[in-house]
Scaffold this active site. Structure first.
Site, PDB file in Angstrom:
ATOM      1  N   ARG A  21     -54.713  46.329  72.496  1.00 59.88           N
ATOM      2  CA  ARG A  21     -56.062  45.778  72.548  1.00 59.88           C
ATOM      3  C   ARG A  21     -56.919  46.585  73.521  1.00 59.88           C
ATOM      4  NH1 ARG A  21     -56.178  44.824  77.031  1.00 59.88           N
ATOM      5  NH2 ARG A  21     -58.391  44.430  76.819  1.00 59.88           N
ATOM      6  N   GLY A  22     -58.225  46.245  73.534  1.00 57.90           N
ATOM      7  CA  GLY A  22     -59.166  47.028  74.335  1.00 57.90           C
ATOM      8  C   GLY A  22     -59.743  48.106  73.434  1.00 57.90           C
ATOM      9  N   ALA A  23     -61.066  48.275  73.503  1.00 54.28           N
ATOM     10  CA  ALA A  23     -61.752  49.127  72.524  1.00 54.28           C
ATOM     11  C   ALA A  23     -61.246  50.570  72.506  1.00 54.28           C
ATOM     12  CB  ALA A  23     -63.253  49.098  72.815  1.00 54.28           C
ATOM     13  N   GLY A  24     -60.992  51.133  73.679  1.00 60.23           N
ATOM     14  CA  GLY A  24     -60.508  52.512  73.733  1.00 60.23           C
ATOM     15  C   GLY A  24     -59.093  52.624  73.187  1.00 60.23           C
TER      16      GLY A  24
ATOM     17  N   ARG B   6     -60.204  44.943  63.404  1.00 59.90           N
ATOM     18  CA  ARG B   6     -61.039  44.209  64.362  1.00 59.90           C
ATOM     19  C   ARG B   6     -62.485  44.635  64.113  1.00 59.90           C
ATOM     20  NH1 ARG B   6     -59.020  43.063  70.280  1.00 59.90           N
ATOM     21  NH2 ARG B   6     -60.346  41.259  69.876  1.00 59.90           N
TER      22      ARG B   6
ATOM     23  N   CYS C 123     -62.581  40.496  81.855  1.00 60.23           N
ATOM     24  CA  CYS C 123     -61.679  40.978  80.800  1.00 60.23           C
ATOM     25  C   CYS C 123     -60.834  42.150  81.312  1.00 60.23           C
ATOM     26  CB  CYS C 123     -62.449  41.343  79.537  1.00 60.23           C
ATOM     27  SG  CYS C 123     -61.353  41.492  78.078  1.00 60.23           S
TER      28      CYS C 123
ATOM     29  N   SER D  72     -60.719  46.205  80.903  1.00 60.91           N
ATOM     30  CA  SER D  72     -61.315  47.433  80.386  1.00 60.91           C
ATOM     31  C   SER D  72     -60.757  48.611  81.168  1.00 60.91           C
ATOM     32  CB  SER D  72     -62.837  47.337  80.554  1.00 60.91           C
ATOM     33  OG  SER D  72     -63.397  48.602  80.813  1.00 60.91           O
TER      34      SER D  72
ATOM     35  N   ASP E 166     -67.344  46.910  73.936  1.00 60.14           N
ATOM     36  CA  ASP E 166     -66.741  47.155  72.612  1.00 60.14           C
ATOM     37  C   ASP E 166     -67.723  47.869  71.712  1.00 60.14           C
ATOM     38  OD1 ASP E 166     -65.225  44.689  73.778  1.00 60.14           O
ATOM     39  OD2 ASP E 166     -63.938  45.650  72.277  1.00 60.14           O
TER      40      ASP E 166
ATOM     41  N   ASN F 215     -69.494  42.815  74.534  1.00 58.65           N
ATOM     42  CA  ASN F 215     -68.208  42.863  75.262  1.00 58.65           C
ATOM     43  C   ASN F 215     -67.589  41.470  75.217  1.00 58.65           C
ATOM     44  OD1 ASN F 215     -66.287  44.363  76.914  1.00 58.65           O
ATOM     45  ND2 ASN F 215     -66.959  43.081  78.610  1.00 58.65           N
TER      46      ASN F 215
ATOM     47  N   LYS G 189     -68.593  54.428  71.839  1.00 56.67           N
ATOM     48  CA  LYS G 189     -68.799  52.982  71.698  1.00 56.67           C
ATOM     49  C   LYS G 189     -70.256  52.654  71.354  1.00 56.67           C
ATOM     50  CE  LYS G 189     -64.860  51.881  74.493  1.00 56.67           C
ATOM     51  NZ  LYS G 189     -64.391  51.639  75.859  1.00 56.67           N
TER      52      LYS G 189
HETATM   53  C1  RUB Z   1     -61.387  43.845  75.365  1.00 57.30           C
HETATM   54  C2  RUB Z   1     -62.731  43.998  75.985  1.00 57.30           C
HETATM   55  C3  RUB Z   1     -62.948  45.199  76.871  1.00 57.30           C
HETATM   56  C4  RUB Z   1     -63.536  46.336  76.019  1.00 57.30           C
HETATM   57  C5  RUB Z   1     -63.565  47.661  76.772  1.00 57.30           C
HETATM   58  O1  RUB Z   1     -61.330  42.805  74.423  1.00 57.30           O
HETATM   59  O2  RUB Z   1     -63.657  43.258  75.731  1.00 57.30           O
HETATM   60  O3  RUB Z   1     -63.851  44.907  77.890  1.00 57.30           O
HETATM   61  O4  RUB Z   1     -62.748  46.503  74.863  1.00 57.30           O
HETATM   62  O5  RUB Z   1     -62.259  48.072  77.105  1.00 57.30           O
HETATM   63  P1  RUB Z   1     -59.961  42.520  73.632  1.00 57.30           P
HETATM   64  P2  RUB Z   1     -61.892  49.613  77.360  1.00 57.30           P
HETATM   65  O6  RUB Z   1     -58.908  42.205  74.657  1.00 57.30           O
HETATM   66  O7  RUB Z   1     -60.295  41.357  72.746  1.00 57.30           O
HETATM   67  O8  RUB Z   1     -59.621  43.762  72.844  1.00 57.30           O
HETATM   68  O9  RUB Z   1     -62.765  50.069  78.486  1.00 57.30           O
HETATM   69  O10 RUB Z   1     -60.432  49.586  77.734  1.00 57.30           O
HETATM   70  O11 RUB Z   1     -62.138  50.341  76.080  1.00 57.30           O
END
Ligand code: RUB
Length: 303
Positions: A17-20, A59, A123, A125, A191, A201, A227
């Site tokens: 999980r997490g956008a990256g 997603r 969250c 990130s 996100d 986000n 993003k």
């Molecule tokens: C994760 C979330 C993070 C962004 C950015 O949501 O909202 O703040 O994805 O993360 P989920 P990053 O847990 O539902 O995926 O900076 O790691 O890309």
């Protein structure tokens, strides 16, 4: 080898999980598909097209996933006979650049947290953790980390920051406004970012931003340029993912009440002080500029 089906399930179930991270996971699966493919280029093209559709559907909110998959499969539009090496090169290029982007954002963003103080994040990130950990190398910084209901990603954030020796105070989401008078900066990830600077986000981010505004605390967003959603004029153009109500509560203990479980929300650009990208720090309304290449002096911002 990471199969497309496995990668898609990892993302759907939020094992990854997490956008990256979801973007890199999807691109890794496309890479492995091309690397292991033994059929014709035509068959590979068909499989890549199918895989891209499956991965993007996992997603719906994080445009990082769509942008990454589109970049990785861009060679599909090219000439015959070169597809496999072109996809391997595109996927490897994306994976390397996206990791480098997090490092660049961490270093750039750390300059904004330019003295001892408290930084709040919501969250989990990778970009925000990077910024905070990097700044901690220079200053006596402590982090306030929200739990982040319902999936409690704040637990990951707290652990990751502790691993990098950042002092952490962990709070429930509802305590944000109470602690905000003691916060010097907020840093969150994204996100998706719309062209007008609205930031999508984790749900609750907009409440954190409102509280920050109320207390005069700068609210920063750390996000890689992939993003930015070129198709979203404003945050309202981004589809907000809704997940299983059981993530929130069992309907039986609620007497059968309906549960609404939106996963993300939209923070209006005017509540965002700056967006930290790997190509520079920009005011939200200028986020489209970073897509046109490295910013000039004017796009760079001071804290
Ligand atoms: C994760 C979330 C993070 C962004 C950015 O949501 O909202 O703040 O994805 O993360 P989920 P990053 O847990 O539902 O995926 O900076 O790691 O890309």
């Amino acid at each position: 080898m990471l199969t497309v089906d496995r990668a898609a399930r990892d993302i759907e179930t939020m094992r990854v999980r997490g956008a990256g991270r979801i973007a890199r996971h999807a691109v890794q699966a496309l890479h492995d598909l091309a690397a292991s493919h033994e059929g014709s280029e035509r068959a590979l093209a068909a499989e890549l097209g199918k895989a891209a559709r499956r991965l993007v559907a996992t997603r719906p909110t994080a445009v990082s996933l769509r942008n990454a998959v589109e970049e990785a499969t861009a060679p599909l539009g090219g000439s015959d006979g070169e597809l496999r090496p072109a996809v391997l090169s595109a996927t490897r290029g994306f994976l390397a650049r996206s990791v480098a982007a997090v490092e660049a954002i961490s270093a750039l963003g750390a300059r904004l947290l330019d003295r001892d103080g408290s930084v709040l994040t919501h969250c989990n990130s990778a970009c925000s953790v990077g910024v905070i950990a990097k700044a901690r190398e220079q200053h006596d910084l402590r982090a306030i980390v929200t739990e982040t209901r319902p999936r409690r990603q704040g637990l990951l954030t707290a652990r990751q920051l502790r691993e990098r020796r950042v002092p952490v105070t962990f709070i429930v989401d509802g305590a944000v406004n109470l602690v905000m008078p003691d916060v010097d900066w907020v840093v969150v990830g994204a996100d998706s970012v719309a062209l007008n600077g609205d930031v999508v986000n984790k749900v609750g981010t907009s409440l954190v931003a409102l509280s920050a505004q109320e207390h005069g605390v700068p609210f920063y967003v750390a996000a890689e340029t992939y993003k930015v959603d070129r198709r979203a004029r404003t945050g309202r153009d981004v589809r907000i993912e809704e997940r299983d109500p059981r993530e929130v509560a069992d309907a039986r203990v609620l007497g059968g009440a309906r549960v609404f479980n939106p996963v993300f929300d939209v923070t209006p650009g005017p509540l965002v002080r700056r967006i930290i990208t790997e190509r520079g720090i920009v005011p939200p309304a200028r986020v489209g500029d970073v897509l046109r290449g490295p910013p000039g002096r004017r796009a760079r911002a001071k804290a």
